[in-house]
Design a protein around this motif. Structure first.
Motif: not given
Ligand SMILES: Cc1cc2nc3c(=O)[nH]c(=O)nc-3n(C[C@H](O)[C@H](O)[C@H](O)COP(=O)(O)OP(=O)(O)OC[C@H]3O[C@@H](n4cnc5c(N)ncnc54)[C@H](O)[C@@H]3O)c2cc1C
Length: 459
Positions: A27-30, A47-50, A55-57, A62-66, A144-146, A181-183, A398-400, A411-415
């Protein structure tokens, strides 16, 4: 739940491959962590499940903060790009591919975020594969990471499951960027389940919207909260980010209050395209409980249909609109937080505290202007905040991270997640090339390597 238990046979799991660094979650951090690890010489597997990365990005944000500090809220404060390095390089590649219009100044709502960075999620999906191939990151998608493989306190790898069955990946360092934080959890690291303080939501897109007509209506009704504009190649639509207060209209207020909704915000770099962020809501919800996950998907998809219907009926410009996309998974803000050697506090964020072991700096808070970083400055993200307690060979990003809700709202924001990703990916590669465990890594070596590779540490 039934009290019956089924005892599984003992399994013998084949080792699919051995590598230097495994990134659990693309995802975003990955994605940034994988690039940083591979470019620093580590044989890297992600590894990713999709079936795509981001990921959530791509599925919530929406906008990448910041990438910038909140300079516009503090007259006289210099505009600074505080996150650079690999995250900026991804933006540059997207701009080149027509997937981003760059960092745009906000005309309105700039005390919340001074700059709007909007990316085209579909273009991201293909460009990021090019970048991964160039860096020679091995990807395992739809996987999936299990489980986590552990010997004593040392993490040795992960167990994955896919169409190919159940397999093991062995690695010198594992990076948990799963968001949940699955791992770390499976490795026995103490995790705090933040339920019930995490809202979940489902963004969605509507096509065939006359945005200019809608914006005129919002302006006439004094509803606009945010605006950023750019040349989208359209003769009537240059709106890239528009925030508006729908609750000023009673019909929306009733609907939104029923579900605890707020917002919304639309972002788009395409003409007549409307991506609706931050409106749907389910709370409380434990987003690591499969029954609750199922309930959220069902409830949120109904909310999307209901909101789209209201927009069509009541907002000029939406008459011929239709839902054009919904995400692969509803957006999760916060579930398990992994206990690390340092837990960034809201006081440290507000007071722009810096640490000896900083590996990134960050300058955005999602509650601005109510909560802002002192003088439009930046705070440090220390290496210790990415180092889980009581376990070896594991890093997280990341957001964990960050237990306090208000601190997490930064800390949880995308950038921030992307910046953390570069730090842990680089650290993991240095650990494998130097033959040390992450806890023993020379912090100066890590900081100097990050600086050499474009990471900004403040002046
Ligand atoms: C509704 C909403 C709106 C938001 N709006 C904004 C915004 O406008 N601007 C902003 O900057 N931030 C925003 N955020 C916050 C931001 O998007 C997230 O906090 C950030 O993207 C999280 O990044 P991450 O790398 O921690 O997780 P993710 O980007 O979610 O990455 C986790 C990855 O791990 C994979 N994964 C998870 N578990 C497993 C598993 N067991 N096996 C295999 N793969 C797995 C997932 O598929 C995913 O690709 C928003 C969040 C939400 C929910």
């Amino acid at each position: 739940m039934s009290s019956l238990k089924f005892i599984e046979e003992k399994k013998t799991t084949p080792v699919k491959l051995e590598c230097d660094v495994v990134i659990a979650g693309g995802g975003t951090a990955g994605v940034v962590a994988a690039l940083a690890a591979a470019r620093n010489g580590a044989k890297t597997v992600m590894v990713d499940r999709y079936g795509y990365l981001g990921g959530t990005m791509l599925n919530g944000a929406g906008p990448l903060h910041s990438f910038f500090n909140l300079y516009k809220a503090f007259p006289g404060v210099e505009k600074k790009q505080v996150v650079r390095g690999i995250p900026q390089e991804i933006i540059d590649r997207l701009i080149k591919a027509g997937g981003c219009l760059g960092h745009l100044e906000q005309e309105k709502g700039f005390s919340y975020d001074s700059v709007a960075t909007i990316i085209d999620w579909e273009i991201f999906k293909s460009v990021i594969f090019d970048i991964m191939e160039e860096a020679r990151v091995k990807l395992l998608l739809h996987t999936m990471v299990v489980d986590t493989i552990k010997e004593g306190d040392e993490v040795r790898g992960i167990i994955i499951e896919s169409k190919s069955g159940r397999e093991a990946l062995l690695a010198k360092v594992v990076i948990d960027v799963t968001g949940d934080g699955d791992v770390a959890f499976k490795a026995g690291v103490k995790c705090i389940n933040t339920f019930p303080d995490g809202h979940v939501g489902m963004p969605f897109g509507m096509a065939n919207v006359d945005i200019s007509k809608a914006v005129r209506f919002f302006e006439d009704n004094d509803m606009i909260t945010q605006i950023a504009r750019a040349d989208k190649g359209s003769d009537h639509d240059d709106y890239v980010r528009v925030g508006f207060n729908l609750k000023k209209l009673e019909v929306f207020k009733n609907y939104m209050d029923k579900y605890g909704m707020w917002g919304p915000l639309t972002v788009s770099k395409h003409e007549n395209d409307f991506s609706f962020i931050n409106t749907t809501n389910v709370k409380p919800l434990d987003a690591i409980d499969i029954e609750e996950i199922t309930r959220a998907e069902m409830e949120l998809r109904k909310q999307v249909a209901g909101m789209a219907d209201l927009l069509k009926k009541h907002i000029p410009g939406f008459e011929k609109a239709y839902i054009s996309w919904t995400p692969i998974h509803f957006g999760v803000r916060r579930t398990r937080i992994v206990e690390c050697e340092h837990d960034i506090s809201i006081d440290e964020i507000i007071n722009a505290v810096r640490f000896d072991d900083d590996v990134a700096v960050y300058g955005f808070h999602d509650c601005a202007p109510r909560i802002m970083i002192k003088d439009g400055g930046v705070y440090g993200i220390p290496y210790r905040a990415l180092l889980p307690k009581g376990v070896e060979n594991l890093l997280v990003a990341g957001r964990l991270i960050t237990t306090n809700w208000e601190a997490h709202m930064s800390t949880r924001n995308t950038v921030s997640c992307m910046a953390q990703g570069q730090a842990v990916g680089t650290a993991a590669a240095l650990c494998t090339s130097r033959g040390v465990n992450p806890r023993k890594l020379d912090i100066k070596l890590l900081q100097n390597t990050l600086k050499d590779q474009g990471v900004y540490f403040g002046d």
